[in-house]
Design a protein around this motif. Structure first.
Motif, short mmCIF file in Angstrom:
data_model
loop_
_atom_site.label_atom_id
_atom_site.label_comp_id
_atom_site.label_asym_id
_atom_site.label_seq_id
_atom_site.Cartn_x
_atom_site.Cartn_y
_atom_site.Cartn_z
N GLY A 1 41.68 2.00 39.11
CA GLY A 1 42.51 2.74 38.19
C GLY A 1 42.63 4.07 38.33
O GLY A 1 43.62 4.65 37.99
N ASP A 2 41.59 4.62 38.75
CA ASP A 2 41.50 6.21 39.26
C ASP A 2 42.47 6.48 40.43
O ASP A 2 42.62 7.57 40.76
CB ASP A 2 40.22 6.78 39.16
CG ASP A 2 39.40 6.10 40.34
OD1 ASP A 2 39.84 5.14 40.96
OD2 ASP A 2 38.27 6.81 40.28
N ILE B 1 30.63 6.45 42.98
CA ILE B 1 29.41 6.85 42.51
C ILE B 1 29.59 7.42 40.80
O ILE B 1 28.71 7.30 40.06
CB ILE B 1 28.77 8.17 43.15
CG1 ILE B 1 28.49 7.52 44.48
CG2 ILE B 1 27.53 8.81 42.43
CD1 ILE B 1 28.30 8.56 45.56
N THR B 2 30.83 8.23 40.77
CA THR B 2 31.17 8.72 39.55
C THR B 2 32.44 8.52 38.95
O THR B 2 32.95 9.14 38.05
CB THR B 2 30.96 10.32 39.62
OG1 THR B 2 32.05 10.86 40.43
CG2 THR B 2 29.80 11.09 40.19
N GLU B 3 32.96 7.19 39.17
CA GLU B 3 34.11 6.73 38.48
C GLU B 3 34.06 6.76 36.97
O GLU B 3 33.21 6.38 36.51
CB GLU B 3 34.40 5.41 39.06
CG GLU B 3 35.36 5.22 40.34
CD GLU B 3 34.43 5.68 41.39
OE1 GLU B 3 35.03 6.30 42.35
OE2 GLU B 3 33.34 5.54 41.46
N HIS B 4 35.22 7.06 36.42
CA HIS B 4 35.22 6.46 34.99
C HIS B 4 36.17 5.51 34.68
O HIS B 4 36.92 5.68 33.71
CB HIS B 4 35.91 8.06 34.50
CG HIS B 4 34.83 9.32 34.55
ND1 HIS B 4 33.71 9.29 33.89
CD2 HIS B 4 34.93 10.23 35.38
CE1 HIS B 4 33.05 10.19 34.35
NE2 HIS B 4 33.86 11.03 35.18
N VAL B 5 36.29 4.44 35.46
CA VAL B 5 36.92 3.34 35.37
C VAL B 5 36.11 2.13 35.41
O VAL B 5 35.08 2.16 35.96
CB VAL B 5 38.17 3.28 36.52
CG1 VAL B 5 38.89 4.30 36.47
CG2 VAL B 5 37.36 3.21 37.94
N ASP B 6 36.82 1.24 34.77
CA ASP B 6 35.68 0.11 34.56
C ASP B 6 35.79 -1.26 35.55
O ASP B 6 34.93 -1.84 35.85
CB ASP B 6 35.89 -0.61 32.98
CG ASP B 6 35.36 0.23 32.02
OD1 ASP B 6 34.68 1.05 32.26
OD2 ASP B 6 36.03 0.33 31.05
N THR B 7 37.00 -1.39 36.20
CA THR B 7 37.34 -2.38 36.84
C THR B 7 37.96 -1.98 38.27
O THR B 7 38.53 -0.92 38.35
CB THR B 7 38.39 -3.33 36.16
OG1 THR B 7 39.68 -2.74 36.01
CG2 THR B 7 37.65 -3.87 34.97
N ALA B 8 38.01 -3.00 39.11
CA ALA B 8 38.73 -2.81 40.33
C ALA B 8 39.10 -4.06 40.83
O ALA B 8 38.68 -5.19 40.61
CB ALA B 8 37.82 -2.09 41.39
N VAL B 9 40.35 -4.01 41.50
CA VAL B 9 40.94 -5.32 42.20
C VAL B 9 40.61 -5.46 43.69
O VAL B 9 40.73 -4.43 44.42
CB VAL B 9 42.46 -5.60 41.92
CG1 VAL B 9 43.14 -6.76 42.24
CG2 VAL B 9 42.69 -5.49 40.29
N TYR B 10 40.15 -6.54 43.97
CA TYR B 10 39.87 -6.97 45.34
C TYR B 10 40.48 -7.98 45.99
O TYR B 10 40.74 -9.15 45.21
CB TYR B 10 38.41 -7.20 45.40
CG TYR B 10 37.39 -6.09 45.08
CD1 TYR B 10 37.01 -5.04 46.15
CD2 TYR B 10 36.94 -5.88 43.72
CE1 TYR B 10 36.28 -4.05 45.56
CE2 TYR B 10 36.51 -4.79 43.34
CZ TYR B 10 35.97 -3.89 44.22
OH TYR B 10 35.17 -2.70 44.05
N VAL B 11 41.00 -7.86 47.23
CA VAL B 11 41.51 -8.88 48.08
C VAL B 11 40.66 -9.02 49.39
O VAL B 11 40.45 -8.18 49.93
CB VAL B 11 43.08 -8.76 48.45
CG1 VAL B 11 43.54 -9.66 49.23
CG2 VAL B 11 44.05 -8.36 47.06
N VAL B 12 40.29 -10.45 49.40
CA VAL B 12 39.18 -10.75 50.53
C VAL B 12 40.10 -11.54 51.59
O VAL B 12 40.91 -12.56 51.00
CB VAL B 12 38.18 -11.47 50.23
CG1 VAL B 12 37.23 -11.72 51.22
CG2 VAL B 12 37.20 -10.44 49.01
#
Length: 166
Positions: free
Chosen positions: A27-28, A150-161
């Motif tokens: 999100g950032d 290390i210092t993100e202020h976001v809770d989630t991330a989307v991944y494609v593998v």
């Protein structure tokens, strides 16, 4: 292109390696690009250590240690584009971090529509991401409850593998 399950079956039966590629977006606005090689690893025959990720409790594909390389969109390299003009390019190859990746089918074996994903990023991140990803064509798509940095202020991330047999 072979599906993740097909590559898994081939590596389990024949050995060898596959190239794994993981991309993320959070999100950032920071994205990551991780590449490495995975091998087939059978589930451990001994009792698991406390707190071990679920992916390692089953037959899985795993990079050997931390041989993967992670690049990030917020790390730039200056590129000379000619005539004295220089531009900054994200995903600097000069500023990568090591990464380790493991994936395993959840549920009913290799035909599972849900897979377990484990991404380990050593220092300076010291972060381990464990999440479930769904089969989408020849890739896995999932959301991690934590972001990479290390210092993100976001809770989630989307991944494609994705996997490609070597």
């Amino acid at each position: 292109m072979a599906t993740v399950a097909e590559v898994f079956r081939e590596l389990a039966a024949e050995g060898g390696t596959a190239r794994v590629t993981v991309i993320s977006n959070q999100g950032d606005g920071i994205s990551s690009y991780i590449v490495g090689k995975v091998i087939y690893a059978p589930r451990r025959s001994s009792a698991p250590k406390g707190g071990e990720a679920p992916v390692f409790l089953r037959d899985h594909l795993s990079s050997d240690g931390t041989d993967g390389q992670a690049s990030f969109s917020d790390r730039f390299v200056t590129v000379d584009v000619g005539n004295g003009v220089k531009e900054e390019q994200p995903f600097s190859i000069r500023a990568t971090n090591s990464a380790a990746i493991a994936i395993a089918p959840e549920g009913n074996g290799q035909g599972s529509k849900t897979w377990l994903v484990n991404i380990r990023l050593p220092a300076p991140f010291n972060r381990t991401l464990d999440f479930k990803a769904n089969v989408d064509g020849s890739t896995l798509v999932g959301t991690s409850p934590t972001a990479i940095g290390i210092t993100e202020h976001v809770d989630t991330a989307v991944y494609v593998v994705s996997l490609k047999r070597n």
